[in-house]
Write an enzyme that holds these catalytic residues in place. Structure first.
Site, PDB file in Angstrom:
ATOM      1  N   HIS A  48      64.751  -4.078  41.860  1.00  0.00           N
ATOM      2  CA  HIS A  48      65.858  -3.288  42.419  1.00  0.00           C
ATOM      3  C   HIS A  48      67.192  -3.847  41.916  1.00  0.00           C
ATOM      4  CE1 HIS A  48      63.483  -0.795  45.209  1.00  0.00           C
ATOM      5  NE2 HIS A  48      62.745  -1.861  45.357  1.00  0.00           N
ATOM      6  N   HIS A  49      67.265  -4.035  40.634  1.00  0.00           N
ATOM      7  CA  HIS A  49      68.521  -4.503  40.042  1.00  0.00           C
ATOM      8  C   HIS A  49      68.536  -4.178  38.548  1.00  0.00           C
ATOM      9  CE1 HIS A  49      65.947  -8.236  39.530  1.00  0.00           C
ATOM     10  NE2 HIS A  49      66.335  -7.990  38.302  1.00  0.00           N
ATOM     11  N   SER A  50      69.717  -4.342  37.957  1.00  0.00           N
ATOM     12  CA  SER A  50      69.849  -4.197  36.500  1.00  0.00           C
ATOM     13  C   SER A  50      70.686  -5.361  35.981  1.00  0.00           C
ATOM     14  CB  SER A  50      70.516  -2.874  36.134  1.00  0.00           C
ATOM     15  OG  SER A  50      71.868  -2.886  36.549  1.00  0.00           O
ATOM     16  N   ARG A  95      65.319  -1.742  37.327  1.00  0.00           N
ATOM     17  CA  ARG A  95      63.870  -1.935  37.375  1.00  0.00           C
ATOM     18  C   ARG A  95      63.393  -2.206  38.793  1.00  0.00           C
ATOM     19  NH1 ARG A  95      65.010  -6.543  34.342  1.00  0.00           N
ATOM     20  NH2 ARG A  95      66.418  -5.057  33.443  1.00  0.00           N
ATOM     21  N   ILE A 120      73.361  -6.601  38.830  1.00  0.00           N
ATOM     22  CA  ILE A 120      73.842  -5.454  39.606  1.00  0.00           C
ATOM     23  C   ILE A 120      72.715  -5.103  40.567  1.00  0.00           C
ATOM     24  CG2 ILE A 120      74.545  -3.039  39.534  1.00  0.00           C
ATOM     25  CD1 ILE A 120      75.859  -3.556  36.893  1.00  0.00           C
TER      26      ILE A 120
END
Ligand code: TYD
Length: 133
Positions: A48-50, A95, A120
């Site tokens: 749950h981030h990039s 992802r 992020i």
């Protein structure tokens, strides 16, 4: 979307199998960090981030899990279930890792050192980032 499934080169003989990864050859960046995820649970999601600047290559060393990749325009679902399959993930891809088999072991090679300020973790901020890139 900047991702790629890479069949890793297996050096196998009657003693077993071996895979070696080298920066800028088998892995399309210079490796600065390696980490692994284990003791995973099927009902727990991760990610749950990039990363605006970091590239990664992920290998399911044991077991399986699903990657949902999202570049802000489209999504793909990928199952990792072999230690000779690498998933390259480029920059600016949101992802989510899910559906881990019990005890799945994921090895991650990263193009940069750990820096929490580079993550992020807010989906709207991610969308903003990619739409203005
Ligand atoms: P987290 O980003 O939540 O993992 P995932 O990407 O699998 O969702 O990281 C879990 C914890 O580990 C968090 O406290 C940050 C820490 N961590 C490091 O200290 N160094 C690292 O290289 C990584 C990837 C995480």
């Amino acid at each position: 979307m900047d991702y790629k499934l890479i069949d890793l080169n297996i050096h196998g003989d009657n003693r077993g199998k071996l895979i070696a990864l080298e920066s800028n050859k088998d892995v399309p960046f210079e490796i600065k960090r390696i980490y692994w995820i284990y003791d995973t649970l099927p009902n727990e999601e991760r990610g749950h981030h990039s990363h605006p600047n970091m590239k990664q290559l992920v290998v399911a060393m044991d077991g399986s899990c699903e990657f949902e990749l999202d570049d802000g325009y489209s999504k793909v679902n990928i199952t990792l279930n072999r230690p000779d399959l690498g998933l390259y993930i480029g920059k600016n891809i949101w992802r989510v890792m899910k559906n881990f088999s019990y005890g799945c072991k994921l090895m991650v090679l990263a193009s940069d050192y750990y820096d929490e300020s580079e993550y992020i973790r807010n989906y709207d901020k991610f969308l903003n980032e990619v739409k203005n890139a």
